[in-house]
Design an enzyme around this catalytic site. Structure first.
Site, PDB file in Angstrom:
ATOM      1  N   ASP A 125       0.745  -1.235   0.021  1.00 36.31           N
ATOM      2  CA  ASP A 125      -0.167   0.065   0.181  1.00 36.31           C
ATOM      3  C   ASP A 125       0.612   1.214   0.035  1.00 36.31           C
ATOM      4  O   ASP A 125       0.399   2.341   0.434  1.00 36.31           O
ATOM      5  CB  ASP A 125      -0.911  -0.025   1.145  1.00 36.31           C
ATOM      6  CG  ASP A 125      -1.535  -1.284   1.467  1.00 36.31           C
ATOM      7  OD1 ASP A 125      -2.124  -1.924   0.419  1.00 36.31           O
ATOM      8  OD2 ASP A 125      -1.606  -1.894   2.525  1.00 36.31           O
ATOM      9  N   GLY A 126       2.030   1.096  -0.652  1.00 33.81           N
ATOM     10  CA  GLY A 126       2.693   2.481  -0.828  1.00 33.81           C
ATOM     11  C   GLY A 126       4.314   2.180  -0.555  1.00 33.81           C
ATOM     12  O   GLY A 126       4.447   0.809   0.109  1.00 33.81           O
TER      13      GLY A 126
ATOM     14  N   SER B  50       2.433   7.111   0.349  1.00 33.13           N
ATOM     15  CA  SER B  50       1.640   5.899   1.244  1.00 33.13           C
ATOM     16  C   SER B  50       0.135   6.296   0.703  1.00 33.13           C
ATOM     17  O   SER B  50      -0.713   7.358   0.561  1.00 33.13           O
ATOM     18  CB  SER B  50       1.672   6.610   2.714  1.00 33.13           C
ATOM     19  OG  SER B  50       0.836   5.673   3.506  1.00 33.13           O
ATOM     20  N   ARG B  51      -0.393   5.146   0.580  1.00 34.70           N
ATOM     21  CA  ARG B  51      -1.781   5.126  -0.428  1.00 34.70           C
ATOM     22  C   ARG B  51      -2.832   5.015   0.586  1.00 34.70           C
ATOM     23  O   ARG B  51      -4.164   4.982   0.162  1.00 34.70           O
ATOM     24  CB  ARG B  51      -1.755   3.884  -1.303  1.00 34.70           C
ATOM     25  CG  ARG B  51      -0.892   3.997  -2.559  1.00 34.70           C
ATOM     26  CD  ARG B  51      -1.160   2.949  -3.453  1.00 34.70           C
ATOM     27  NE  ARG B  51       0.138   2.905  -4.373  1.00 34.70           N
ATOM     28  CZ  ARG B  51       0.968   2.142  -4.355  1.00 34.70           C
ATOM     29  NH1 ARG B  51       1.090   1.187  -3.570  1.00 34.70           N
ATOM     30  NH2 ARG B  51       2.144   2.401  -5.460  1.00 34.70           N
ATOM     31  N   VAL B  52      -2.356   4.620   1.985  1.00 34.97           N
ATOM     32  CA  VAL B  52      -3.438   4.594   3.012  1.00 34.97           C
ATOM     33  C   VAL B  52      -3.473   5.529   4.121  1.00 34.97           C
ATOM     34  O   VAL B  52      -4.423   6.012   4.736  1.00 34.97           O
ATOM     35  CB  VAL B  52      -3.592   2.925   3.474  1.00 34.97           C
ATOM     36  CG1 VAL B  52      -4.647   2.609   4.460  1.00 34.97           C
ATOM     37  CG2 VAL B  52      -3.800   2.228   2.060  1.00 34.97           C
TER      38      VAL B  52
END
Length: 508
Positions: A345-346, A370-372
């Site tokens: 997720d990143g 960071s996708r979350v």
């Protein structure tokens, strides 16, 4: 071995197989027909399943193996140690169990191998429960969105690329760029901030001297009591290197499933993929790109999918993963790096050039994401983090013009000056993770413009002075800030007053 001996061995094997077929049948028993390089080829065992434990009878006692290749007339079993005792003709039996490891509170503070055997010279570990090495990941309905922060204590990460509990954030970069330093600081921060997060550090093919130094440091920092170290060295069999991350994950899942929180660190998955390639080639599986087997993506996806934030019905526990990947000359488009980037997720990308310029941690603002974690970021750090990332991005764009300082307009000069101060601020010594209030105060001092007149070389000194003064005079403000909520106007006024006074003392 001469021709007569080979013929006699083949005859003995045929007789043994024929005897087994008539006496016990081939469903639950088998015969080793050849062995080498840690792999035993077994005739029989038609009912054996994937990853099932097999027991090979030898003159020195029982040697364990697990089934990895299931073919029509034979099984490729990977030996877990004691290969030198296994010979062709040895009897093999199914244990009737899938490979598992001891899990539980008893593992905390210990250094173990992937089978749960102690390596720290301490007593044998007796746990009440065992966890499956291979286990399906929790389904979508059993998960909850990531919403709780997992603070690393590293200002550049918590402000720009935050990590939430249940997230999988890849740490990627060349060797000797500070990848392990980031995860050690994160582990120390869990103890320093009393978060209750259990650390599981999986060392895959690391030098034992390096692991010993790491364990000593964790003891020194008071972190070892809430840490499990699963250690393998380069001299260990490929089977142990392959099992290490799965075994460590089973140990972490125990705490997650009880409603607790655990942090998984895989150091590093590049060596894990190499160990799996070695095993696959020995098992005669066809090689694909870069000689890795076709299922090398599945190798890591089924491991990292086990990290999750559980739903309230399942106890609301979490398992956060920080896998590490080592690149060659910064090539993040190679096979294994791209595989793991697409699973996580990143990623936090560490640049060699920044590292040697003295910018440590050497985090690339452009390639990291960071996708979350933004959804889990504390409100205090989030309120200053946005302007930090923007200021740094603008500075990187304009940095190439800095050498022509005399030809720049005032606005561009101001952006370059601000960027230099932000870059200096984000330098952070190892083993010194920062709390929420320290991060907020430090970033606010630069992004608000209070430190604009402070020389770049004195930024760290001024930052330390502000933190010291606040700690000495305003513990009530610190206590409120450390809760993570957005600061009130009164709190900001106190911080601004102190920052302005200290900045004046550092002005040229």
């Amino acid at each position: 071995m001469n021709k007569i001996e080979v013929t006699e061995l083949a005859k003995d094997l045929r007789d043994a197989i024929a005897g087994l077929e008539t006496s016990e049948g081939l469903q639950d028993a088998g015969i080793v027909i050849r062995v080498g390089d840690g792999v035993a080829w077994v005739h029989g065992l038609t009912k054996a399943g994937y990853s099932e434990v097999l027991e090979i009878e030898t003159d020195e006692g029982v040697v364990e193996a697990f089934a990895l290749n299931l073919m029509e007339d034979e099984i490729g079993a990977v030996i877990l140690g004691g290969e030198e005792f296994v010979k062709a003709g040895a009897k093999v039996r199914r244990r009737g169990e899938v490979l598992d490891v001891p899990v539980g509170e008893e593992m905390l503070g210990r250094v173990v191998d992937p089978l749960g055997r102690p390596l720290d010279g301490g007593p044998a570990i007796k746990t009440k429960t065992r966890g499956l090495v291979e286990r399906p990941a929790i389904g979508v309905m059993g998960r909850k969105s990531v919403h709780e922060p997992l603070m690393t204590g590293i200002m550049a990460i918590d402000a720009m690329f935050p990590i939430g509990r249940g997230q999988r954030e890849l740490i990627i970069g060349d060797r000797q760029t500070g990848k392990t330093a980031i995860v050690i600081d994160t582990m120390i921060n869990q103890a320093k901030q009393k978060t209750g997060v259990v650390n599981v550090y999986v060392a895959i093919g690391q030098k034992l001297s390096k692991i010993a130094r790491l364990v000593d440091r964790l003891k020194e920092e008071g972190v070892m009591d809430q840490t499990i170290v699963v250690a393998t060295s380069p001299s260990d069999a490929a089977s142990l290197l392959y099992l290490a991350p799965y075994a460590g994950t089973a140990m972490g899942e125990y705490f997650r499933d009880k409603g607790g929180h655990a942090l998984m660190i895989y150091d590093d998955l590049t060596k894990h993929a190499v160990a799996y390639r070695q095993m696959s080639l020995l098992l005669r599986r066809p090689p694909g790109r870069e000689a890795y087997p076709g299922d090398v993506f599945y190798l890591h996806s089924r491991l990292l999918e086990r990290s999750a934030k559980l739903s309230d019905e399942l106890g609301a526990g979490s398992l956060t993963a920080l896998p590490i990947i080592e690149t060659q000359a910064g090539d993040i488009s190679a096979y294994i790096p791209t595989n793991v980037i697409s699973i996580t997720d990143g990623q936090i990308f560490l640049e060699t050039d920044l590292f040697y310029q003295g910018i440590r941690p050497a985090i690339s603002a452009g390639l990291s994401v960071s996708r979350v974690g933004g959804a889990a970021q504390t409100k205090a750090v989030k309120s200053v983090g946005g302007s930090l990332k923007l200021g740094l991005s603008q500075f990187r764009e304009l940095a190439s013009f800095a050498q022509f300082g005399s030809d720049l307009d005032e606005a561009t000069k101001a952006q370059i000056d601000r960027g230099q101060r932000l870059t200096e601020l984000l330098k952070q010594p190892q083993y010194q993770p920062m709390s929420i209030w320290e991060q907020f105060v430090s970033i606010h001092a630069v992004t608000s413009g209070a430190f604009d007149e402070v020389p770049v070389v004195k930024i760290k000194e001024a930052q330390g002075a502000v933190i010291t003064r606040l700690w000495a005079e305003h513990k009530d403000v610190i206590h409120e800030l450390n809760k993570g909520d957005k600061p009130t106007e009164e709190h900001l006024k106190v911080i601004d007053d102190i920052t302005a006074k200290i900045a004046k003392g550092f002005e040229e």
